[in-house]
Design a protein around this motif. Structure first.
Motif, short mmCIF file in Angstrom:
data_model
loop_
_atom_site.label_atom_id
_atom_site.label_comp_id
_atom_site.label_asym_id
_atom_site.label_seq_id
_atom_site.Cartn_x
_atom_site.Cartn_y
_atom_site.Cartn_z
N SER A 85 0.83 -1.21 0.00
CA SER A 85 0.00 0.00 0.00
C SER A 85 0.86 1.26 0.00
CB SER A 85 -0.92 0.01 1.22
OG SER A 85 -1.82 -1.08 1.18
N ILE A 86 0.35 2.31 -0.63
CA ILE A 86 1.06 3.58 -0.66
C ILE A 86 1.05 4.21 0.73
CG2 ILE A 86 1.14 5.91 -1.66
CD1 ILE A 86 -0.29 4.78 -4.11
N LEU A 87 2.22 4.66 1.19
CA LEU A 87 2.30 5.31 2.48
C LEU A 87 1.43 6.56 2.50
CD1 LEU A 87 6.13 5.05 3.35
CD2 LEU A 87 4.26 3.55 4.05
N GLY A 88 0.69 6.73 3.57
CA GLY A 88 -0.22 7.86 3.69
C GLY A 88 -1.60 7.60 3.13
N ASP A 89 -1.84 6.40 2.61
CA ASP A 89 -3.15 6.07 2.05
C ASP A 89 -4.03 5.45 3.12
OD1 ASP A 89 -5.35 5.29 0.58
OD2 ASP A 89 -4.17 4.61 -1.14
N ASN A 90 -4.87 6.27 3.72
CA ASN A 90 -5.69 5.82 4.83
C ASN A 90 -6.87 4.95 4.40
OD1 ASN A 90 -4.05 7.31 6.57
ND2 ASN A 90 -5.34 9.14 6.43
N ILE A 91 -7.18 4.94 3.11
CA ILE A 91 -8.29 4.13 2.60
C ILE A 91 -7.81 2.74 2.18
CG2 ILE A 91 -10.04 3.96 0.79
CD1 ILE A 91 -10.24 6.97 0.77
N TYR A 92 -6.59 2.66 1.66
CA TYR A 92 -6.09 1.40 1.10
C TYR A 92 -4.89 0.84 1.87
CZ TYR A 92 -9.19 2.44 -2.80
OH TYR A 92 -10.30 2.71 -3.57
N GLY A 93 -4.93 0.95 3.18
CA GLY A 93 -3.97 0.22 4.02
C GLY A 93 -2.60 0.84 4.19
N GLY A 94 -2.45 2.12 3.89
CA GLY A 94 -1.13 2.73 3.98
C GLY A 94 -0.98 3.76 5.08
N LYS A 95 -1.87 3.73 6.06
CA LYS A 95 -1.81 4.72 7.13
C LYS A 95 -0.43 4.74 7.77
CE LYS A 95 -4.39 6.27 11.19
NZ LYS A 95 -5.54 5.98 12.08
N SER A 96 0.16 5.93 7.91
CA SER A 96 1.52 6.04 8.42
C SER A 96 1.76 7.43 9.01
CB SER A 96 2.53 5.80 7.28
OG SER A 96 3.85 6.06 7.70
N THR A 97 2.50 7.47 10.10
CA THR A 97 2.89 8.75 10.71
C THR A 97 4.22 9.23 10.16
OG1 THR A 97 3.94 7.58 12.55
CG2 THR A 97 1.63 8.25 12.84
N ASP A 98 4.84 8.45 9.28
CA ASP A 98 6.15 8.81 8.73
C ASP A 98 6.05 9.75 7.54
OD1 ASP A 98 7.72 7.21 10.50
OD2 ASP A 98 7.16 5.43 9.34
N VAL A 99 4.83 9.94 7.00
CA VAL A 99 4.66 10.78 5.81
C VAL A 99 3.51 11.77 6.06
CG1 VAL A 99 5.55 9.04 4.23
CG2 VAL A 99 3.11 9.08 4.75
N PRO A 100 3.52 12.91 5.35
CA PRO A 100 2.50 13.94 5.59
C PRO A 100 1.18 13.74 4.86
CG PRO A 100 4.10 14.75 4.00
CD PRO A 100 4.59 13.40 4.45
N ARG A 101 1.18 12.84 3.84
CA ARG A 101 -0.02 12.67 3.00
C ARG A 101 0.14 11.41 2.19
NH1 ARG A 101 1.39 13.71 -2.37
NH2 ARG A 101 3.26 14.98 -2.67
N LEU A 102 -0.81 11.18 1.29
CA LEU A 102 -0.69 10.11 0.31
C LEU A 102 0.52 10.39 -0.59
CD1 LEU A 102 -2.08 7.67 -1.29
CD2 LEU A 102 -3.06 9.48 -2.72
N MET A 103 1.50 9.49 -0.59
CA MET A 103 2.74 9.75 -1.32
C MET A 103 2.66 9.21 -2.75
SD MET A 103 4.03 11.52 0.96
CE MET A 103 5.47 12.00 0.04
N LEU A 104 1.85 9.90 -3.56
CA LEU A 104 1.63 9.53 -4.96
C LEU A 104 1.77 10.77 -5.82
CD1 LEU A 104 0.74 7.41 -7.09
CD2 LEU A 104 -1.63 8.01 -6.54
N HIS A 105 2.57 10.65 -6.90
CA HIS A 105 2.88 11.80 -7.75
C HIS A 105 2.77 11.42 -9.22
CE1 HIS A 105 4.94 15.45 -9.11
NE2 HIS A 105 5.80 14.70 -9.77
#
Length: 232
Positions: free
Chosen positions: A180-200
């Motif tokens: 899962s993408i870090l910062g993705d709270n909908i698809y299993g990537g919830k993380s305190t290490d990143v500020p948001r969904l890390m997708l560009h």
């Protein structure tokens, strides 16, 4: 908002993270087109939307400036005549595919895999949220090719090339890969290490809808992404 490409028919701008692609009921959140029209009053009421990026996704965003380009651009998006390249930071897990997807490893390219499935909206989300899931039948076919660019202690740096254009396709396919993408709270990537969904959205390649000439538009990584990428 930086202009990445412009001619008489189309214009591409750099969409920052946390900016809407399309209008919503929340009038305080001004979407890309309206923000850019403030910056460029000469284009007010002359821009047409064809492209969509998630609220938290940064990168290449394409609009048309002329009605001449509208029909061919619409058809190009409908028929997937764009080569889209995204980059993201994902969980550093071993690859493992879900039960309702096809996962194919490329033996000729290390750390390269393709996910195929049928996608449909999950029921009962509520709160204006939308989540896509894999289904055995009745959904839309979706396919994405992935490549690990580099691996670090708490993330993989991954390139994604969607072959189709389904809602949340890359996010859902990476969840199906157990990455899962870090910062993705909908698809299993919830993380305190990143500020948001890390997708560009890094690049968009296509033949010009009016001239037919090849076009490649690229957006540099934003600062928050760069900071996380180099936090190794």
């Amino acid at each position: 908002m930086d202009v990445l490409f412009e001619d008489d028919f189309i214009i591409s701008v750099y969409k920052p993270a946390m900016v809407l692609s399309q209008p919503s009921f929340d009038k305080k959140r001004i979407p890309v087109k309206e923000q850019f029209e403030i910056q460029r009053p000469d284009l007010k009421n002359k821009l047409f939307l064809h492209h969509r990026l998630d609220f938290e996704t940064s990168g290449v965003f394409l609009m048309s400036k002329s009605s001449i380009a509208n029909k061919p651009l619409t058809e190009m998006f409908q028929n997937h005549h764009f080569q889209k390249t995204y980059v993201c930071l994902t969980r550093p897990n071993q690859l493992a595919a879900g039960k309702k997807v096809t996962c194919t490893l490329n033996p000729e390219i290390e750390n390269n895999w393709v996910i195929k499935n049928f996608m449909a909206p999950a029921k009962g989300m509520g709160g204006g949220k939308r989540r896509m899931i894999s289904v055995k039948s009745g959904g839309w076919p979706a396919e994405t090719e992935f490549q690990i660019i580099s691996s670090h202690s708490f993330f993989h740096y991954v390139q994604a090339r969607p072959k189709t254009g389904r809602t949340h396709q890359i996010r859902q396919h990476l969840q199906e890969s157990y990455r899962s993408i870090l910062g993705d709270n909908i698809y299993g990537g919830k993380s305190t290490d990143v500020p948001r969904l890390m997708l560009h959205a890094k690049t968009l390649e296509f033949n010009h809808p009016v001239t037919g000439s090849p076009v490649k538009i690229e957006a540099a990584l934003p600062k928050d992404f760069e900071t996380c990428l180099h936090k190794v």
